[in-house]
Design an enzyme around this catalytic site. Structure first.
Site, PDB file in Angstrom:
ATOM      1  CB  CYS A 129     -16.025 -39.166  17.439  1.00 30.08           C
ATOM      2  SG  CYS A 129     -16.082 -37.700  16.578  1.00 30.08           S
ATOM      3  CB  SER A 160     -21.591 -32.325  18.558  1.00 25.40           C
ATOM      4  OG  SER A 160     -21.670 -32.278  17.744  1.00 25.40           O
ATOM      5  NE  ARG A 166     -16.064 -25.916  16.810  1.00 23.90           N
ATOM      6  CZ  ARG A 166     -17.357 -25.506  15.671  1.00 23.90           C
ATOM      7  NH1 ARG A 166     -16.041 -25.232  14.458  1.00 23.90           N
ATOM      8  NH2 ARG A 166     -18.357 -25.621  15.543  1.00 23.90           N
TER       9      ARG A 166
END
Length: 319
Positions: A129, A160, A166
């Site tokens: 992203c 988000s 993670r």
């Protein structure tokens, strides 16, 4: 007879579900064929079932067993870098186009505003992203002057950042850094991600620092503006937060770039904001929206190529 190709999504989490909604609402050459997960209690699988889409909770092996699989031309993988290698091996064996939303980077890096038209591999990697948001700015500077160093900081709401994000923090930084150099044109790149716990959640913010050779500031600013417009064509919520900032770095006061040594030139600072389309995810989750939007843009071009060439698996005859 429809001229849309069927797609499957592996990973019914936030990204996969948002992508499903985008395909259903905005797909020009695409339609949903299957949603794939590993948890029978997944909300994403349940939502897909309510839409009448074929589902399986048996992972990639379950997808291959589905009757609709013979008509699937494109598969989006929205799982993890670790799982993607096996998924890709299975799908490549069946001649299925793979679009990778994990940081696995098996296939070439693809950012639609930079190199989508030039790539046509069986596995297309959507970088990250942060990479989708920031690397176009590095590439914009590279169109004007040689870039010595580029550093990006992607700040996203912790709300988000799901389990997949993670679990892939290390892969995020390494994949983004490599793409800064390969697609952005920087000699050396660095990527930092910040998970911001602020409440209410903050919209994705990105900062891009670029040190290039001396260049005409107006030319750099114009190149950045044109690149922003290119990204906005598929991510409407992508925008400059403020005007581009410039700082000349004189030869008698150079910066020490680790691995490169002393460099001078022009420092360009770009501040971005990415607001999501809120198709499924909240508007602050621009980090997820830019990934699904980029993946959709990539899949649309892949579908158009397959339709034009007449090699689509799911189309027995063209409309």
């Amino acid at each position: 007879m429809t001229n849309k190709l069927k797609v499957a999504i592996i990973g019914p989490g936030n990204i996969g579900t948002d992508l499903m909604i985008k395909v259903m609402r905005n797909g020009k050459h695409l339609e949903m064929g299957a949603m794939v997960g590993v948890d029978p209690a997944s909300d994403g699988l349940a939502r897909a079932e309510r839409f009448g889409i074929a589902t399986t909770a048996e992972g990639i092996e379950g997808l291959v067993k589905l009757g609709v699989f013979r008509d699937i031309d494109i598969v989006f993988d929205a799982t993890s870098a670790g799982a993607h290698k096996h998924h890709d091996e299975v799908l490549q064996a069946h001649g299925v186009q793979v679009i990778d939303l994990t940081p696995a980077a098996i296939g070439p890096y693809v950012i639609p505003a930079i190199n989508l038209d030039a790539e046509n591999a069986g596995n297309m990697n959507m970088v990250t992203c942060g990479g989708q948001a920031t690397i176009p700015m590095v590439a914009a500077v590279s169109r004007v002057a040689k870039v010595h160093y580029a550093e990006i900081v992607a700040s996203i709401s912790s709300r988000s950042a799901g389990p997949g994000t993670r679990a892939n923090i290390d892969e995020f930084t390494e994949t983004t850094r490599a793409a800064i150099e390969k697609l952005g044109g920087a000699e050396r790149g660095k990527a930092i991600i910040v998970l911001n716990p602020a409440e209410p959640p903050l919209i994705m913010r990105d900062t891009v620092f670029v040190l290039s050779e001396v260049a005409e500031q107006a030319a750099v600013e114009d190149s950045i503006a044109r690149m922003v417009a290119s990204v906005q064509a598929y991510v409407p919520g992508y925008r400059l937060k403020q005007r581009v900032q410039f700082d000349p770095i004189p030869a008698d006061r150079p910066l020490n770039i680790p691995g490169l040594g002393l460099r001078h030139g022009l420092k360009t600072s770009v501040y971005l904001e990415v607001e999501g389309a809120a198709h499924y995810l909240p508007a602050y989750a621009g980090n997820l929206d830019i990934m699904t939007s980029a993946a959709l843009a990539c899949a649309e071009l892949m579908a158009q190529r397959r339709i034009d060439s007449g090699i689509a698996r799911g189309l027995k005859e063209l409309a």
